[in-house]
Scaffold this motif. Sequence first.
Motif, short mmCIF file in Angstrom:
data_model
loop_
_atom_site.label_atom_id
_atom_site.label_comp_id
_atom_site.label_asym_id
_atom_site.label_seq_id
_atom_site.Cartn_x
_atom_site.Cartn_y
_atom_site.Cartn_z
N GLN A 71 -35.31 19.83 -13.99
CA GLN A 71 -34.63 20.69 -12.58
C GLN A 71 -33.66 21.64 -13.04
O GLN A 71 -33.62 22.55 -12.18
CB GLN A 71 -34.36 19.73 -11.36
N ASP A 72 -32.85 21.59 -14.27
CA ASP A 72 -32.00 22.67 -14.49
C ASP A 72 -31.75 22.78 -15.77
O ASP A 72 -32.44 21.82 -16.65
CB ASP A 72 -30.85 22.36 -13.68
N ASN A 73 -30.81 23.61 -16.36
CA ASN A 73 -30.66 23.70 -17.68
C ASN A 73 -29.28 22.93 -18.29
O ASN A 73 -28.84 22.95 -19.40
CB ASN A 73 -30.26 25.00 -18.24
N ALA A 110 -19.15 18.61 -5.58
CA ALA A 110 -18.61 20.12 -5.52
C ALA A 110 -16.90 19.74 -5.47
O ALA A 110 -16.19 20.49 -6.21
CB ALA A 110 -19.22 21.02 -4.45
N ALA A 111 -16.49 18.96 -4.37
CA ALA A 111 -15.07 18.95 -4.29
C ALA A 111 -14.32 18.00 -5.19
O ALA A 111 -13.11 18.25 -5.51
CB ALA A 111 -14.71 18.10 -2.83
N HIS A 112 -15.27 17.40 -6.05
CA HIS A 112 -14.69 16.63 -7.49
C HIS A 112 -15.23 17.25 -8.79
O HIS A 112 -15.16 16.41 -9.68
CB HIS A 112 -15.14 15.24 -7.18
N GLY A 113 -15.33 18.35 -8.62
CA GLY A 113 -15.59 19.24 -9.85
C GLY A 113 -16.78 19.19 -10.58
O GLY A 113 -17.14 19.40 -11.47
N ASN A 114 -17.91 18.90 -9.63
CA ASN A 114 -19.35 18.75 -10.00
C ASN A 114 -20.26 19.67 -9.08
O ASN A 114 -21.03 18.96 -8.31
CB ASN A 114 -19.85 17.36 -10.09
N PRO A 115 -20.29 20.94 -9.08
CA PRO A 115 -20.68 21.74 -8.09
C PRO A 115 -22.15 22.01 -8.68
O PRO A 115 -22.90 22.30 -7.65
CB PRO A 115 -20.11 22.76 -7.83
N ASN A 116 -22.62 21.73 -9.92
CA ASN A 116 -23.84 22.34 -10.59
C ASN A 116 -25.00 21.26 -10.56
O ASN A 116 -26.25 21.51 -10.54
CB ASN A 116 -23.77 22.87 -11.61
N GLN A 117 -24.54 19.78 -10.28
CA GLN A 117 -25.62 18.89 -10.58
C GLN A 117 -26.85 18.91 -9.64
O GLN A 117 -27.99 18.83 -9.67
CB GLN A 117 -24.65 17.59 -10.63
N TRP A 118 -26.27 19.12 -8.18
CA TRP A 118 -27.45 18.91 -7.23
C TRP A 118 -26.94 20.00 -6.25
O TRP A 118 -28.12 20.60 -5.64
CB TRP A 118 -27.22 17.69 -6.42
N GLY A 119 -26.00 20.80 -6.30
CA GLY A 119 -25.66 22.14 -5.54
C GLY A 119 -26.35 23.24 -5.71
O GLY A 119 -26.84 23.92 -4.75
N ALA A 120 -26.59 23.75 -7.10
CA ALA A 120 -27.10 25.04 -7.42
C ALA A 120 -28.42 24.95 -6.74
O ALA A 120 -29.08 25.85 -6.41
CB ALA A 120 -27.32 25.18 -8.78
N ASN A 121 -29.34 23.89 -6.76
CA ASN A 121 -30.64 24.09 -6.49
C ASN A 121 -30.99 23.08 -5.27
O ASN A 121 -32.18 22.62 -4.96
CB ASN A 121 -31.67 23.58 -7.49
N LYS A 122 -29.97 22.56 -4.57
CA LYS A 122 -29.85 21.96 -3.27
C LYS A 122 -30.86 20.53 -3.44
O LYS A 122 -31.73 20.11 -2.77
CB LYS A 122 -30.77 22.50 -2.26
N TRP A 123 -30.61 19.90 -4.84
CA TRP A 123 -31.36 18.71 -5.26
C TRP A 123 -30.91 17.53 -4.15
O TRP A 123 -29.75 17.42 -4.06
CB TRP A 123 -31.16 18.54 -6.67
N ILE A 180 -31.53 10.08 5.12
CA ILE A 180 -31.35 10.27 3.49
C ILE A 180 -30.90 11.62 3.36
O ILE A 180 -30.15 11.84 2.43
CB ILE A 180 -32.50 9.91 3.05
N MET A 181 -31.64 12.67 3.81
CA MET A 181 -31.30 14.03 3.60
C MET A 181 -29.94 14.43 3.94
O MET A 181 -29.07 15.09 3.24
CB MET A 181 -32.21 15.08 4.27
N GLU A 182 -29.33 13.63 5.03
CA GLU A 182 -28.08 13.86 5.26
C GLU A 182 -27.06 13.44 4.51
O GLU A 182 -25.79 13.83 4.16
CB GLU A 182 -27.70 12.93 6.62
N ILE A 183 -27.51 12.13 3.86
CA ILE A 183 -26.59 11.60 2.90
C ILE A 183 -26.56 12.47 1.36
O ILE A 183 -25.49 12.87 1.02
CB ILE A 183 -26.99 10.05 2.43
N TYR A 184 -27.45 13.16 1.35
CA TYR A 184 -27.65 13.98 -0.08
C TYR A 184 -26.73 15.24 0.34
O TYR A 184 -26.11 15.49 -0.70
CB TYR A 184 -29.23 14.32 -0.18
N GLU A 185 -26.96 15.80 1.51
CA GLU A 185 -26.09 16.98 1.78
C GLU A 185 -24.33 16.55 1.65
O GLU A 185 -23.65 17.44 1.13
CB GLU A 185 -26.44 17.43 3.11
#
Length: 174
Positions: free
Chosen positions: A154-156, A26-39, A14-19
């Motif tokens: 989890q974020d703003n 990020a590659a599709h223009g959405n780096p902040n939804q999970w990327g900034a806090n490794k969600w 599961i954690m591999e899939i989230y990574e």
Amino acid sequence: MKIRHSEPGDIARIMEIYEYARGFMAAHGNPNQWGANKWPPEELIREDIDRGFSYVCTSDDGKVIGTFFLWYGPDIEATYAGIEDGEWLDESPYGVIHRLAGDGSEKGIGEFCINWAYDECKHLRVDTHGDNLVLQRLLAKLGFVRCGTIHVVQDNYPRIAYEKSEKTLALGKG
């Protein structure tokens, strides 16, 4: 593809899939939804499994290729109580999907998971980041209605809230 409850032995996969999903977003223009806090954090996934709310999608040969959280009941998502710029269309008990991700190995993992979840409860609410155009297009394709904006803890970043139910379909929405 099949859906089953996640088990503790699935956590590493599961954690591999989230990574993978963080990289895809990020590659599709959405780096902040999970990327900034490794969600999402592994501790949360363990809690989801313990509570029976974590599911995996498996390929026909049994490999875990996707994952998501699903919970059903009345008023189960506290962040959904404060919707802005719109309103929910159906106040009946609902299911909520969170943390939906696939490993990219098969086409249609997300669609399969969402359709399965809808079949389970017939009323779903979902939220996503404004930059997650991939999920927004999928939700529209599957008949979800954009209802407004909610905020998560989890974020703003505000989230776009969607809903699909037999009631919204009967109203000709979705």
